[in-house]
Design a protein around this motif. Sequence first.
Motif, short mmCIF file in Angstrom:
data_model
loop_
_atom_site.label_atom_id
_atom_site.label_comp_id
_atom_site.label_asym_id
_atom_site.label_seq_id
_atom_site.Cartn_x
_atom_site.Cartn_y
_atom_site.Cartn_z
N GLY A 457 0.80 -1.22 0.00
CA GLY A 457 0.00 0.00 0.00
C GLY A 457 0.83 1.27 0.00
O GLY A 457 0.31 2.37 0.24
N ILE A 458 2.12 1.16 -0.30
CA ILE A 458 3.00 2.31 -0.30
C ILE A 458 2.61 3.28 -1.42
O ILE A 458 2.15 2.86 -2.49
CB ILE A 458 4.47 1.87 -0.45
CG1 ILE A 458 5.44 2.97 -0.01
CG2 ILE A 458 4.77 1.41 -1.88
CD1 ILE A 458 6.87 2.48 0.14
N ALA A 459 2.76 4.57 -1.18
CA ALA A 459 2.52 5.58 -2.22
C ALA A 459 3.85 5.93 -2.87
O ALA A 459 4.90 5.93 -2.21
CB ALA A 459 1.89 6.83 -1.60
N MET A 460 3.83 6.21 -4.18
CA MET A 460 5.07 6.47 -4.89
C MET A 460 4.95 7.69 -5.80
O MET A 460 3.88 7.95 -6.37
CB MET A 460 5.47 5.26 -5.74
CG MET A 460 5.75 4.00 -4.94
SD MET A 460 6.45 2.64 -5.93
CE MET A 460 5.09 2.30 -7.06
N ILE A 461 6.06 8.41 -5.90
CA ILE A 461 6.22 9.45 -6.91
C ILE A 461 7.35 9.00 -7.81
O ILE A 461 8.48 8.79 -7.33
CB ILE A 461 6.51 10.82 -6.29
CG1 ILE A 461 5.30 11.32 -5.51
CG2 ILE A 461 6.91 11.83 -7.37
CD1 ILE A 461 5.51 12.65 -4.81
N LEU A 462 7.07 8.82 -9.08
CA LEU A 462 8.07 8.36 -10.05
C LEU A 462 8.42 9.52 -10.97
O LEU A 462 7.56 10.01 -11.71
CB LEU A 462 7.55 7.18 -10.85
CG LEU A 462 8.47 6.64 -11.95
CD1 LEU A 462 9.73 6.06 -11.35
CD2 LEU A 462 7.77 5.60 -12.80
N ILE A 463 9.68 9.96 -10.92
CA ILE A 463 10.15 11.08 -11.74
C ILE A 463 10.91 10.52 -12.93
O ILE A 463 11.79 9.67 -12.77
CB ILE A 463 11.04 12.01 -10.91
CG1 ILE A 463 10.22 12.63 -9.78
CG2 ILE A 463 11.67 13.08 -11.77
CD1 ILE A 463 11.06 13.32 -8.74
N SER A 464 10.57 10.97 -14.12
CA SER A 464 11.20 10.42 -15.33
C SER A 464 11.06 11.40 -16.48
O SER A 464 10.21 12.28 -16.47
CB SER A 464 10.55 9.08 -15.70
OG SER A 464 11.15 8.52 -16.84
N HIS A 465 11.93 11.21 -17.49
CA HIS A 465 11.74 11.94 -18.75
C HIS A 465 11.05 11.03 -19.77
O HIS A 465 10.78 11.45 -20.88
CB HIS A 465 13.08 12.43 -19.31
CG HIS A 465 14.03 11.33 -19.69
ND1 HIS A 465 15.07 10.91 -18.90
CD2 HIS A 465 14.09 10.55 -20.79
CE1 HIS A 465 15.72 9.93 -19.48
NE2 HIS A 465 15.15 9.69 -20.65
#
Length: 550
Positions: A457-465
Motif C-alpha cells: 500500500g506504499i505511495a510512490m512518486i516516479l520522476i522520469s523523462h
Amino acid sequence: MSALEVRGLRIVMDGRVIVDGVELSVAPGECLAIVGESGAGKSMTAHALLGLAPDRATVTADVLSVDGVDVSTADERAWRGVRGSRIALVSQDALVSLDPLRRIGREIEEPLEIHTGDTRARRRERALAALESVSMPDASRRIEAYSHELSGGLRQRALIASALVTNPRIVVADEPTTALDATVQLRILQLLREIVDAGTALVVISHDLTAVAHVADRIAVMRAGKIVEEGATAEVLAGPGHPHTRELVAAWRIRTPPRSEPSGQIVLAAQGLSKSFAGSGTVVHDVSLALRRGSTLGIVGESGSGKTTLARLLMGIESPDAGEVTLEGAMWNPATEARRRPSRSRIQLVHQNPRAAFDPRWSIGRSLSEALRAGGVARAASRHRVAALLEQVELDPGIALRRPGEVSGGQRQRAAIARALAVGPDILILDEPVSALDASVQVTVLALLNRLQRETGIAMILISHDLRVVAAVADEIMVMRDGRVVEAGSTAEVFREPRHPFTRALLRAGKMDGADRGEAPGGVRGYNRLSSADPAITGELPEEQGASPQ
C-alpha cells in the motif's frame, strides 16, 4: 561496395570469449544498429571496429575492412592513420569524452590537426562548419564554450561534430542518446539519420529499440557475444524470429496495466511551491499536487523542467521560497529538520544512480544493515531482516556479501529499493530509477514496484523523462516544462487526449502512439518522427539553450 566489412570477429579477454564469430557489413548511406542487453558484447564489438579494444583483449578477424583498408592485423600505428579519418566514434557520455579544460572549438579541431595539413585558420573554419552541420544553435559563440557550459544535447552535438569534421566514411555511435530526454533524443537521432542520408555509413550501438526504430535500416541482435538475428528494422520489430529478440521487443512494448482511479487518503500534498536559485532564476513555479495512499504519481519533464528540484522540495532537502508541503496534514516543508526528524523515515528517496548512492567499500548487506539500524532495528536482528529485504525485491540473499560494483545495474537498483524500504516508509520518491537500465531489466524493476505497491500500500512518486516508463506504473501524471505544470490528470486521460502541445510532443518522441498498444511500426525509417513544425523541434526548450538546472 561496403564501407565496413567484418567476418569472423572474435575477442577473447582474460581467457573468456567475449565476442565470437561476428559478421557485419554496412554500405555507404546505411545505418546498422547492434542491439542487445548489457554484457552482450556490442560495445566491445564497436571498440574493436576502431582498434580500441582493451590491452588485455585479443582481437582476431578473418576480414576487418574499414573504408577499403585491411586492418585485421593492424598495429596501433596503422590504426592511428585510419581512426578519426576513415572511421570515427561518437561516445555515450559527451561530458566525459570532451576535455573539460579545452574549448569546444579546440576539441573539434584536434582530428584535423592530426590528419590534415590545414592551417590553424582553416581548421577553425572547418570546425565551425562542422558545428553548423549538426545544427548547433549560435555555433559561432558556442565554439568558444567549455563542455560544462553546454547542456547534454548540445554536448552530444559537439561530440558528433568532432567525429564528422574529417569527413569519415564510417561513424560508430555507442549509445549516443541513452542519457538524453525524449525530444532531445529525437533531435540527435534525426541528426544521425541526416548524416546517413548524406552517404555516411553508421553503426549505432544501443539497448534502446525506440532509438533504433527511428534511425536504423537494419538491426543485428547480439546475445552472449554472438549475433542471433539480423534483418531489416521493420521486419525484426514486427516479427522477431529468435526467442531473445522476442524478449527484447516484448520488453520494449511495456504494457500499461489497468490502473484504478486513486481513492486513498492523501498522504503528501504540495500547494503553490516555488523555488529560485541565484543565476538560474525560478526553477519551480507555483506547483501543487496531491499523492494518495497506495497510488503512484508520475512527474514527467525534460532536463531543466524542475522535476528534480520539486523532488528535493517534497523530501525537505530544499526549502521553498513560497508554498508548503504537508505530510498527512502536518507541516513538512518549510519546517526545521528537528521537527521533521521523527517522521523522516516515512518518506524515502531512490536515486537514479545506485552505484553512486552506495558506498563502494561496503557490502550491500552492510549498507542495508545501516539503514535498518537507522530505523531502530537491533544489530542482532538485522541479518535476518537484510535477507528478508533482499527477497522482498526478488534478490538472492547471497548478494548481501557483494559490493555494489560486483552486481549488475538491475540488481543494484533493486538493492537501492530494498534499502529505501528498510525503514518501512509510507512514501517512495523515485528519481529516474530505470533510465540507465536495459529494456528487459526496466520491465523487471517496474513490475517489482507494482507488486510492492499492491502488497504494502506504499505511495510512490516516479520522476522520469520517459512517458513510456511512467505509463507502466502511474495512476496520475504531471507534465512539467520550465518549472511549471503544463498538464495533469489520470494516466489514461493524458495518454488518450493530451491537451498541451508539449505533452503531445513527448508522446510522439517516446513513440507511445503505437508500440505500447502492441502495434508494430511500419516503414520504420522516419517512424514517428516529429515534423519540422512540432514545438519539440522549433520551441525554445531549456535543453537547447545551454546547461540547465534540475
